[in-house]
Write an enzyme that holds these catalytic residues in place. Structure first.
Site, PDB file in Angstrom:
ATOM      1  N   LYS A  98      28.477 -10.748 -38.888  1.00  0.00           N
ATOM      2  CA  LYS A  98      27.725 -12.007 -38.780  1.00  0.00           C
ATOM      3  C   LYS A  98      27.864 -12.588 -37.377  1.00  0.00           C
ATOM      4  O   LYS A  98      26.883 -13.026 -36.776  1.00  0.00           O
ATOM      5  CB  LYS A  98      28.227 -13.014 -39.827  1.00  0.00           C
ATOM      6  CG  LYS A  98      27.700 -12.700 -41.215  1.00  0.00           C
ATOM      7  CD  LYS A  98      28.369 -13.525 -42.294  1.00  0.00           C
ATOM      8  CE  LYS A  98      27.915 -13.027 -43.672  1.00  0.00           C
ATOM      9  NZ  LYS A  98      28.698 -13.548 -44.783  1.00  0.00           N
ATOM     10  N   GLN A 107      33.045 -17.727 -46.068  1.00  0.00           N
ATOM     11  CA  GLN A 107      32.988 -16.359 -46.592  1.00  0.00           C
ATOM     12  C   GLN A 107      33.737 -16.280 -47.923  1.00  0.00           C
ATOM     13  O   GLN A 107      34.907 -16.667 -48.002  1.00  0.00           O
ATOM     14  CB  GLN A 107      33.618 -15.398 -45.565  1.00  0.00           C
ATOM     15  CG  GLN A 107      33.553 -13.947 -45.961  1.00  0.00           C
ATOM     16  CD  GLN A 107      32.127 -13.398 -45.965  1.00  0.00           C
ATOM     17  OE1 GLN A 107      31.331 -13.675 -45.076  1.00  0.00           O
ATOM     18  NE2 GLN A 107      31.795 -12.629 -46.987  1.00  0.00           N
ATOM     19  N   ASP A 163      23.833 -20.658 -46.792  1.00  0.00           N
ATOM     20  CA  ASP A 163      23.946 -19.653 -47.849  1.00  0.00           C
ATOM     21  C   ASP A 163      23.104 -20.064 -49.059  1.00  0.00           C
ATOM     22  O   ASP A 163      22.884 -19.264 -49.969  1.00  0.00           O
ATOM     23  CB  ASP A 163      25.416 -19.534 -48.284  1.00  0.00           C
ATOM     24  CG  ASP A 163      25.978 -18.160 -48.016  1.00  0.00           C
ATOM     25  OD1 ASP A 163      25.190 -17.266 -47.668  1.00  0.00           O
ATOM     26  OD2 ASP A 163      27.196 -17.981 -48.175  1.00  0.00           O
TER      27      ASP A 163
END
Ligand code: NAP
Length: 299
Positions: A54, A98, A121
């Site tokens: 990422k 995460q 997200d």
């Protein structure tokens, strides 16, 4: 058939290229540097690989990448203090924690702490609710990636029968909502669905997100259907000792003989997820500054 393979890797590269162009324009014309912050709790090796990927791709599209690595035993209070600081920071347009996080932390509470406008997200209850009520929010990255692939393959999806196997909050439910928004007739199947093969055979669009290797066989697929394989199962590599291999939820060889288009695993949906994270961060930045959103990169 090989020409029916949907090349998610190439498509994701194209999406990242579009994001990079828009990010450069924002910098040049508006003096805005788009920023994405990623929080990693603990030292899970798979998570470290994802976070590194990422970071690399964030920098490649010209965004600022802020990494916050916290110890595995970080308290909820200290984690929330980091999130609060990022929520308040105007140079940060997207925040991602995460997952999985260590057991003493509650993922739902972590997501709820992130400002919904920065929840790139798309996992918060607020963004799920906005999607369900047809309003503008941030959409979970993997379903958004699948939608982009389907739009590219099919254009108008109105009236098509779509079957999504899997009903998770992360994927199945938002995917169903997105297909409904495209005017598909949507069935969401799950572990209690009866005659799953028959249900799948009616699908013009078949999306599998279960996590059971090669469960969907070719004779479950309607001739001419478009098949999107989200599932990922890692198995020991049959030919390379010590190595692993990824399998999808769909038996590729048999399904590819009947489908009009099908994503492989790997190289299908997977690469779209980070590309859509970057697209969502760009969208969040445009909204934060009241500027026009990128076209084709949102739901
Ligand atoms: P999940 O939360 O475990 O959900 C799996 C779903 O599959 C559940 O709704 C479950 O039904 C259903 N299911 C289980 N066994 C079934 C069966 N025999 N027949 C029909 N449905 C069945 O998983 P997820 O997070 O949605 O992820 C699904 C898969 O996609 C995993 O392999 C994951 O690794 C992969 N994934 C990939 C990406 C990517 O970037 N490519 C992103 C996200 C997920 P119940 O609800 O009834 O239990």
């Amino acid at each position: 058939m090989t020409d029916n393979k949907i090349d998610g890797k190439a498509f994701a590269a194209d999406v990242r290229g579009q994001v990079a162009e828009h990010v450069a324009r924002l910098k040049e014309e508006n003096g805005i540097t788009v920023g994405l912050a990623v929080i990693l709790v603990g030292e899970d090796p798979a998570s470290e690989v994802y976070v590194a990927a990422k970071h690399r791709q964030t920098v490649e599209v010209g965004m600022a990448s802020f990494e916050h690595k916290l110890p595995a035993d970080v308290s909820e209070e200290d984690l929330f203090a980091v999130i609060d600081q990022l929520n308040a920071d105007p140079t940060v347009h997207g925040i991602l924690c995460q997952f999985p996080v260590p057991d003493h932390l509650d993922e739902r509470r972590v997501v709820a702490r992130i400002d919904p406008n920065k929840d790139v997200d798309g996992l918060s209850v607020v963004n799920a609710g906005l999607l369900a009520s047809g309003e503008k929010g941030l959409v979970s990255c993997t379903p958004l990636g699948c939608l982009m692939l389907l739009r590219d393959q099919l254009g108008n999806m109105s009236g098509k029968n779509a079957v999504v196997i899997g009903r998770s909050n992360l994927f199945g439910k938002p995917m169903g909502q997105l297909l409904l928004k495209e005017n598909c007739t949507v069935t969401i199947a799950h572990s209690r669905t009866q005659d799953l093969a028959e249900v799948c055979k009616r699908a013009d669009i078949l999306v599998a997100a279960v996590g059971r290797a090669e469960m969907v066989q070719g004779d479950w697929v309607k001739p001419g259907a478009t098949v999107i394989d989200v599932g990922i199962t890692r198995i020991p590599h049959p030919d390379k000792p010590g190595k692993t291999k990824l399998l999808g939820d769909v038996h590729y060889e048999s399904a590819a003989k009947v489908a009009a288009g099908i994503t492989p695993v790997p190289g299908g949906v997977g690469p779209m997820t980070i590309a859509c994270l970057l697209a969502n961060t760009l969208t969040a930045a445009c909204r934060a500054h009241d500027l026009p959103e990128p076209t084709g990169l949102t739901a």
